[in-house]
Write a protein that holds these residues in place. Structure first.
Motif, PDB file in Angstrom:
ATOM      1  N   ALA A 171       0.830  -1.193   0.000  1.00 35.89           N
ATOM      2  CA  ALA A 171       0.000   0.000   0.000  1.00 35.89           C
ATOM      3  C   ALA A 171       0.869   1.250   0.000  1.00 35.89           C
ATOM      4  CB  ALA A 171      -0.925  -0.009   1.219  1.00 35.89           C
ATOM      5  N   SER A 172       0.261   2.408  -0.207  1.00 39.78           N
ATOM      6  CA  SER A 172       1.020   3.652  -0.272  1.00 39.78           C
ATOM      7  C   SER A 172       1.643   4.021   1.070  1.00 39.78           C
ATOM      8  CB  SER A 172       0.122   4.796  -0.748  1.00 39.78           C
ATOM      9  OG  SER A 172      -0.966   4.975   0.136  1.00 39.78           O
ATOM     10  N   ASP A 176      -1.769  -6.446  -1.102  1.00 40.27           N
ATOM     11  CA  ASP A 176      -3.075  -6.491  -1.751  1.00 40.27           C
ATOM     12  C   ASP A 176      -3.258  -7.823  -2.480  1.00 40.27           C
ATOM     13  OD1 ASP A 176      -5.310  -6.046  -3.485  1.00 40.27           O
ATOM     14  OD2 ASP A 176      -4.931  -3.896  -3.438  1.00 40.27           O
ATOM     15  N   GLY A 177      -4.380  -8.464  -2.234  1.00 40.46           N
ATOM     16  CA  GLY A 177      -4.648  -9.748  -2.868  1.00 40.46           C
ATOM     17  C   GLY A 177      -4.775  -9.677  -4.372  1.00 40.46           C
ATOM     18  N   ARG A 178      -4.989  -8.482  -4.931  1.00 33.95           N
ATOM     19  CA  ARG A 178      -5.107  -8.325  -6.385  1.00 33.95           C
ATOM     20  C   ARG A 178      -3.749  -8.165  -7.063  1.00 33.95           C
ATOM     21  NH1 ARG A 178      -8.650  -3.036  -6.459  1.00 33.95           N
ATOM     22  NH2 ARG A 178      -6.926  -2.505  -5.043  1.00 33.95           N
ATOM     23  N   ALA A 221       2.001 -10.450  -7.071  1.00 35.55           N
ATOM     24  CA  ALA A 221       2.585 -11.379  -6.104  1.00 35.55           C
ATOM     25  C   ALA A 221       1.533 -12.311  -5.527  1.00 35.55           C
ATOM     26  CB  ALA A 221       3.279 -10.602  -4.983  1.00 35.55           C
ATOM     27  N   MET A 222       0.421 -11.758  -5.079  1.00 34.87           N
ATOM     28  CA  MET A 222      -0.606 -12.574  -4.442  1.00 34.87           C
ATOM     29  C   MET A 222      -1.396 -13.394  -5.453  1.00 34.87           C
ATOM     30  SD  MET A 222      -0.263 -12.231  -1.179  1.00 34.87           S
ATOM     31  CE  MET A 222       1.481 -12.361  -1.639  1.00 34.87           C
ATOM     32  N   LYS A 223      -1.632 -12.843  -6.632  1.00 32.81           N
ATOM     33  CA  LYS A 223      -2.313 -13.635  -7.656  1.00 32.81           C
ATOM     34  C   LYS A 223      -1.479 -14.845  -8.048  1.00 32.81           C
ATOM     35  CE  LYS A 223      -5.424 -10.465 -10.099  1.00 32.81           C
ATOM     36  NZ  LYS A 223      -5.743  -9.821 -11.402  1.00 32.81           N
TER      37      LYS A 223
END
Length: 314
Positions: A73-74, A91-93, A96-98
């Motif tokens: 995040a910022s 963030d799940g989007r 890395a998370m995808k």
């Protein structure tokens, strides 16, 4: 999760090498530069069939910086102290998370790290930057195990240049010849006045650039930069907007033969390049920077395009 400084300050204010990151200091960069580098290990299993490193771009101001690649995040660095930054969320989007949830590279056998701040700053001198690249490469190579069969690197902006330069060294290491190397660059920015990644002052225009813009990439003969290309797979998303007006800071663009005035999408087997109309920040943060009506398309042509490309290999 916790993002750690590769070099931290102890209670007396003296610099110390963080456990597991000793390679950075050994590569010779000044402690004052290393102190700004912060890395979070997402997964660190003992069995490591695959290694993954993703890097955000350069932090421009004193505040944190958002990244659609790493998912930070910022305000990710609000909790940072002299040793680490606890409670960093991803963030799940994000890419890395995808990727983590795709199942191609299971968390149980994949070591994954995100570089929240690489301090690979555009304005730094070339000697210091080379020491930083060496440190990143030696740190990553220390994670290789006998069972390791693939390495995936991804980065946006300056992080994109960093992972490309890391890939150069990794592919030139004969001891890693049996490992597949995948690289994703999101409008990777290399400094042409220092010849980073072989870039020159020849600009290749973006063929899908918006009207009344001068988007384009600094030309590099990429085949010459990667003479050893076995088991090498690179995908570069290029926009080429000047990062700041009148600075000459923009992405690279590959060519073969003679640099064309206007580019085209490339697919050389080992190297793929797609031009997009998006601004530099929109490529790095497609969930937040484009207008709401265009975000789905931006995500599809940047983060998801890279996942589709990876799906073809995995």
């Amino acid at each position: 999760m916790t993002s750690r400084r590769v070099v931290y300050k102890d209670s007396s204010g003296s610099y110390q090498a963080a456990a597991g990151f000793e390679a950075f200091r050994a590569a010779g960069a000044p402690d004052s530069d290393l102190f700004a580098i912060r890395i979070a290990e997402v997964d660190a299993p003992s069995v490591r069939n695959a290694l993954v490193v993703m890097s955000a771009g350069q932090k421009i101001s004193s505040s944190g910086h958002m990244s659609g690649v790493t998912g930070q995040a910022s305000n990710w660095d609000d909790t940072c102290g002299d040793v680490s930054c606890p409670n960093v969320t991803l963030d799940g989007r994000s890419l890395a998370m995808k990727l983590r949830h795709q199942g191609w590279l299971p968390a149980a056998t994949t070591w994954m790290a995100v570089v929240n701040d690489n301090n690979f700053d555009h304005l730094s001198d070339s000697g210091t930057k080379q020491q930083l690249v060496n440190g990143f490469v030696q740190w990553l190579q220390a994670q290789v195990r006998p069972e390791t069969r693939s390495i995936y690197l991804a980065g946006s902006s300056r992080g994109g240049c960093l992972v490309m330069l890391m890939a150069q060294q990794l592919r030139n290491n004969p001891s890693l010849d049996g490992i597949e190397l995948y690289v994703s660059s999101f409008d990777g920015v290399c400094k042409y006045t220092q010849g980073e990644l072989g870039t020159t002052g020849d600009k290749i225009n973006n063929p899908v650039r918006p009207s009344f813009t001068s988007y384009g990439g600094w030309a590099t003969d990429l085949s010459a930069q990667f003479p050893r290309r076995a088991r090498l797979h690179i995908f570069h998303i290029a926009g080429g907007e000047e990062v700041a007006p009148l600075t000459g800071i923009r992405a690279f663009s590959a060519y073969s033969g003679t640099p064309p005035k206007t580019g085209s999408n490339l697919d050389w087997g080992w190297y793929k390049q797609n031009w997009v109309k998006w601004k530099h920040k929109e490529i790095g943060n497609p969930y937040t920077e484009p207008s709401s009506s265009e975000r789905a398309q931006a995500v599809s042509e940047t983060l998801d395009a890279q996942l589709t490309w990876l799906d073809g290999w995995f």
